[in-house]
Design a protein around this motif. Sequence first.
Motif, PDB file in Angstrom:
ATOM      1  N   PRO A   1     -12.568  -6.058  -6.905  1.00  0.00           N
ATOM      2  CA  PRO A   1     -11.216  -5.700  -6.501  1.00  0.00           C
ATOM      3  C   PRO A   1     -11.178  -4.672  -5.390  1.00  0.00           C
ATOM      4  CG  PRO A   1     -11.428  -5.745  -8.884  1.00  0.00           C
ATOM      5  CD  PRO A   1     -12.803  -5.878  -8.327  1.00  0.00           C
ATOM      6  N   ALA A   2     -12.092  -3.676  -5.426  1.00  0.00           N
ATOM      7  CA  ALA A   2     -12.064  -2.636  -4.401  1.00  0.00           C
ATOM      8  C   ALA A   2     -12.300  -3.233  -3.021  1.00  0.00           C
ATOM      9  CB  ALA A   2     -13.107  -1.570  -4.708  1.00  0.00           C
ATOM     10  N   SER A   3     -13.262  -4.153  -2.906  1.00  0.00           N
ATOM     11  CA  SER A   3     -13.554  -4.738  -1.611  1.00  0.00           C
ATOM     12  C   SER A   3     -12.402  -5.605  -1.124  1.00  0.00           C
ATOM     13  CB  SER A   3     -14.842  -5.564  -1.696  1.00  0.00           C
ATOM     14  OG  SER A   3     -14.674  -6.633  -2.615  1.00  0.00           O
ATOM     15  N   VAL A   4     -11.641  -6.202  -2.026  1.00  0.00           N
ATOM     16  CA  VAL A   4     -10.492  -7.016  -1.648  1.00  0.00           C
ATOM     17  C   VAL A   4      -9.346  -6.124  -1.170  1.00  0.00           C
ATOM     18  CG1 VAL A   4      -8.713  -8.559  -2.511  1.00  0.00           C
ATOM     19  CG2 VAL A   4     -11.088  -8.919  -3.155  1.00  0.00           C
ATOM     20  N   GLU A   5      -9.106  -5.030  -1.838  1.00  0.00           N
ATOM     21  CA  GLU A   5      -7.969  -4.182  -1.527  1.00  0.00           C
ATOM     22  C   GLU A   5      -8.201  -3.315  -0.295  1.00  0.00           C
ATOM     23  OE1 GLU A   5      -6.742  -1.899  -4.862  1.00  0.00           O
ATOM     24  OE2 GLU A   5      -6.188  -3.625  -6.060  1.00  0.00           O
ATOM     25  N   LEU A   6      -9.428  -2.977  -0.008  1.00  0.00           N
ATOM     26  CA  LEU A   6      -9.705  -2.081   1.093  1.00  0.00           C
ATOM     27  C   LEU A   6      -9.307  -2.708   2.424  1.00  0.00           C
ATOM     28  CD1 LEU A   6     -10.911   0.628   1.970  1.00  0.00           C
ATOM     29  CD2 LEU A   6     -13.131  -0.498   2.139  1.00  0.00           C
TER      30      LEU A   6
ATOM     31  N   PRO B   1      -4.495  -7.128   4.213  1.00  0.00           N
ATOM     32  CA  PRO B   1      -3.117  -7.151   4.717  1.00  0.00           C
ATOM     33  C   PRO B   1      -2.074  -6.964   3.627  1.00  0.00           C
ATOM     34  CG  PRO B   1      -4.410  -8.867   5.748  1.00  0.00           C
ATOM     35  CD  PRO B   1      -5.264  -8.292   4.656  1.00  0.00           C
ATOM     36  N   VAL B   2      -2.324  -7.497   2.426  1.00  0.00           N
ATOM     37  CA  VAL B   2      -1.381  -7.380   1.313  1.00  0.00           C
ATOM     38  C   VAL B   2      -2.128  -6.834   0.093  1.00  0.00           C
ATOM     39  CG1 VAL B   2       0.254  -8.554  -0.190  1.00  0.00           C
ATOM     40  CG2 VAL B   2      -0.050  -9.343   2.172  1.00  0.00           C
ATOM     41  N   VAL B   3      -1.688  -5.671  -0.390  1.00  0.00           N
ATOM     42  CA  VAL B   3      -2.243  -5.072  -1.609  1.00  0.00           C
ATOM     43  C   VAL B   3      -1.102  -4.969  -2.612  1.00  0.00           C
ATOM     44  CG1 VAL B   3      -3.390  -3.071  -2.620  1.00  0.00           C
ATOM     45  CG2 VAL B   3      -3.944  -3.786  -0.288  1.00  0.00           C
ATOM     46  N   ASP B   4      -1.097  -5.856  -3.590  1.00  0.00           N
ATOM     47  CA  ASP B   4       0.024  -5.972  -4.524  1.00  0.00           C
ATOM     48  C   ASP B   4      -0.345  -5.376  -5.882  1.00  0.00           C
ATOM     49  OD1 ASP B   4       2.460  -6.672  -5.660  1.00  0.00           O
ATOM     50  OD2 ASP B   4       1.806  -8.711  -6.130  1.00  0.00           O
ATOM     51  N   LYS B   5      -0.391  -4.052  -5.957  1.00  0.00           N
ATOM     52  CA  LYS B   5      -0.710  -3.396  -7.222  1.00  0.00           C
ATOM     53  C   LYS B   5       0.434  -3.491  -8.223  1.00  0.00           C
ATOM     54  CE  LYS B   5      -4.135  -0.057  -5.594  1.00  0.00           C
ATOM     55  NZ  LYS B   5      -4.513   1.382  -5.587  1.00  0.00           N
TER      56      LYS B   5
ATOM     57  N   THR C   1       2.121  -2.414  -2.345  1.00  0.00           N
ATOM     58  CA  THR C   1       3.064  -2.224  -3.445  1.00  0.00           C
ATOM     59  C   THR C   1       2.355  -1.549  -4.612  1.00  0.00           C
ATOM     60  OG1 THR C   1       2.697  -4.242  -4.748  1.00  0.00           O
ATOM     61  CG2 THR C   1       4.055  -4.443  -2.761  1.00  0.00           C
ATOM     62  N   LEU C   2       3.086  -0.724  -5.343  1.00  0.00           N
ATOM     63  CA  LEU C   2       2.553  -0.104  -6.551  1.00  0.00           C
ATOM     64  C   LEU C   2       3.689   0.092  -7.543  1.00  0.00           C
ATOM     65  CD1 LEU C   2       1.951   3.703  -5.955  1.00  0.00           C
ATOM     66  CD2 LEU C   2       3.109   2.261  -4.307  1.00  0.00           C
ATOM     67  N   LYS C   3       3.333   0.241  -8.800  1.00  0.00           N
ATOM     68  CA  LYS C   3       4.344   0.363  -9.840  1.00  0.00           C
ATOM     69  C   LYS C   3       5.045   1.710  -9.792  1.00  0.00           C
ATOM     70  CE  LYS C   3       2.124  -2.903 -13.021  1.00  0.00           C
ATOM     71  NZ  LYS C   3       1.513  -3.077 -14.366  1.00  0.00           N
ATOM     72  N   ASN C   4       4.272   2.790  -9.697  1.00  0.00           N
ATOM     73  CA  ASN C   4       4.846   4.129  -9.705  1.00  0.00           C
ATOM     74  C   ASN C   4       4.103   5.024  -8.722  1.00  0.00           C
ATOM     75  OD1 ASN C   4       6.833   3.997 -12.057  1.00  0.00           O
ATOM     76  ND2 ASN C   4       4.950   3.359 -13.079  1.00  0.00           N
ATOM     77  N   LEU C   5       4.837   5.975  -8.161  1.00  0.00           N
ATOM     78  CA  LEU C   5       4.222   6.966  -7.292  1.00  0.00           C
ATOM     79  C   LEU C   5       3.417   7.958  -8.136  1.00  0.00           C
ATOM     80  CD1 LEU C   5       7.244   7.757  -4.944  1.00  0.00           C
ATOM     81  CD2 LEU C   5       5.187   6.490  -4.322  1.00  0.00           C
TER      82      LEU C   5
ATOM     83  N   ALA D   1       7.470   1.401  -3.978  1.00  0.00           N
ATOM     84  CA  ALA D   1       7.156   1.840  -5.340  1.00  0.00           C
ATOM     85  C   ALA D   1       8.248   1.314  -6.252  1.00  0.00           C
ATOM     86  CB  ALA D   1       7.068   3.358  -5.406  1.00  0.00           C
ATOM     87  N   MET D   2       7.900   0.407  -7.163  1.00  0.00           N
ATOM     88  CA  MET D   2       8.890  -0.266  -7.976  1.00  0.00           C
ATOM     89  C   MET D   2       9.576   0.680  -8.960  1.00  0.00           C
ATOM     90  SD  MET D   2       8.970  -3.267  -6.813  1.00  0.00           S
ATOM     91  CE  MET D   2      10.045  -3.960  -8.079  1.00  0.00           C
ATOM     92  N   GLY D   3       8.836   1.622  -9.532  1.00  0.00           N
ATOM     93  CA  GLY D   3       9.419   2.494 -10.548  1.00  0.00           C
ATOM     94  C   GLY D   3      10.565   3.340 -10.027  1.00  0.00           C
ATOM     95  N   SER D   4      10.395   3.928  -8.858  1.00  0.00           N
ATOM     96  CA  SER D   4      11.416   4.796  -8.268  1.00  0.00           C
ATOM     97  C   SER D   4      12.281   4.073  -7.247  1.00  0.00           C
ATOM     98  CB  SER D   4      10.750   6.008  -7.601  1.00  0.00           C
ATOM     99  OG  SER D   4       9.787   5.587  -6.640  1.00  0.00           O
ATOM    100  N   ARG D   5      11.986   2.797  -6.983  1.00  0.00           N
ATOM    101  CA  ARG D   5      12.729   1.974  -6.013  1.00  0.00           C
ATOM    102  C   ARG D   5      12.685   2.599  -4.615  1.00  0.00           C
ATOM    103  NH1 ARG D   5      13.828  -2.926  -7.967  1.00  0.00           N
ATOM    104  NH2 ARG D   5      15.699  -3.118  -6.676  1.00  0.00           N
ATOM    105  N   ASP D   6      11.524   3.095  -4.244  1.00  0.00           N
ATOM    106  CA  ASP D   6      11.330   3.684  -2.918  1.00  0.00           C
ATOM    107  C   ASP D   6      10.681   2.674  -1.982  1.00  0.00           C
ATOM    108  OD1 ASP D   6      12.097   6.579  -2.824  1.00  0.00           O
ATOM    109  OD2 ASP D   6      10.785   6.670  -4.568  1.00  0.00           O
ATOM    110  N   TRP D   7      11.105   2.699  -0.717  1.00  0.00           N
ATOM    111  CA  TRP D   7      10.400   1.975   0.332  1.00  0.00           C
ATOM    112  C   TRP D   7      10.127   2.937   1.472  1.00  0.00           C
ATOM    113  CZ3 TRP D   7      12.168   1.739   5.309  1.00  0.00           C
ATOM    114  CH2 TRP D   7      13.538   1.999   5.522  1.00  0.00           C
ATOM    115  N   TYR D   8       9.031   2.708   2.151  1.00  0.00           N
ATOM    116  CA  TYR D   8       8.699   3.584   3.276  1.00  0.00           C
ATOM    117  C   TYR D   8       7.827   2.828   4.263  1.00  0.00           C
ATOM    118  CZ  TYR D   8       8.014   7.886   5.848  1.00  0.00           C
ATOM    119  OH  TYR D   8       8.050   8.847   6.830  1.00  0.00           O
ATOM    120  N   ILE D   9       8.127   3.022   5.547  1.00  0.00           N
ATOM    121  CA  ILE D   9       7.328   2.467   6.635  1.00  0.00           C
ATOM    122  C   ILE D   9       6.643   3.614   7.352  1.00  0.00           C
ATOM    123  CG2 ILE D   9       7.385   1.220   8.827  1.00  0.00           C
ATOM    124  CD1 ILE D   9       9.837  -0.271   7.794  1.00  0.00           C
TER     125      ILE D   9
END
Length: 280
Positions: free
Chosen positions: A44-49, A52-56, A87-91, A122-130
């Motif tokens: 998984p580490a080699s895939v995520e590093l 283009p898309v890291v969908d945690k 993407t991640l579940k929580n900050l 971040a899905m938990g807090s509904r935050d988006w950031y660029i």
Amino acid sequence: MKKIIMRLALVLVCMAVAWGAVLPAGSEAADQPRVEKKAAANGPASVELGAPVVDKASILTKAQVEKLTEKIKAVEEKHQVRIGIYTLKNLPSGMKAGKLANNVLDEHYAGGQNGSIVFLIAMGSRDWYISTDNTMRQRIVDGVGIDGLKDMFLEDLSDGNYAESFGAFVDGVDKYLTYYEETGEPYDPANEFSYTAAAVAVLLALFAAWAFRGGLISSMSNVNPASEASAYLTQGSFHLSRNQDTFLYTTVTRVAKSKNDDSSSSSCSDSSHGGGGGKF
């Protein structure tokens, strides 16, 4: 005595054969967990590093990830940039979305020849950031540039259409970078406004209103123009007997000015990063 020795020898031979059969199986079983653990740790580490898309947060299907990855790689190759969707579940506790996005860009997506950009949610807090690096910041500027991208993806993001939202983001990045390469300046929606077209539209509207008014007036048979204002007053029908102004009171109402709490203006920009974010 000879029989006893032969029996002992036979027992030793049987034990040796049995031990030889058990030892390889045992050593293989002992080594197997280590091999599997190593593969699980490195996979998984080699895939995520830098992917283009890291969908945690696990909000995309495998097919959606593959389609987005293909689209991102095409835009990266076209403009020589790095693009990441993260993407991640929580900050992490105490961490702002903008700061985390900057860290993700620096650690996994830095080094784009013409800049790097990361879209984090971040899905938990509904935050988006660029987050953008300084090279990308010249092409997609803070403020109007980030807000323009937001208008392309935010509705789908709020509705839970995550794959469509991310696709719109990538299309927007492609559009902005293409504009910069063709004009040498960052895209600004205000540049698409044509004052000449606006002036022509106003003139046409005024002409249409004047023509419509003239048509209505010409169709009225009981109305004729008067040369003096007195012609509109029936003689002897009005008598002014008294002229007086009386001041009664003044009412003053004060309303507190509301503060602009638009989350889309939040930013963790610094000397090395640009961007902006908000809630979805």
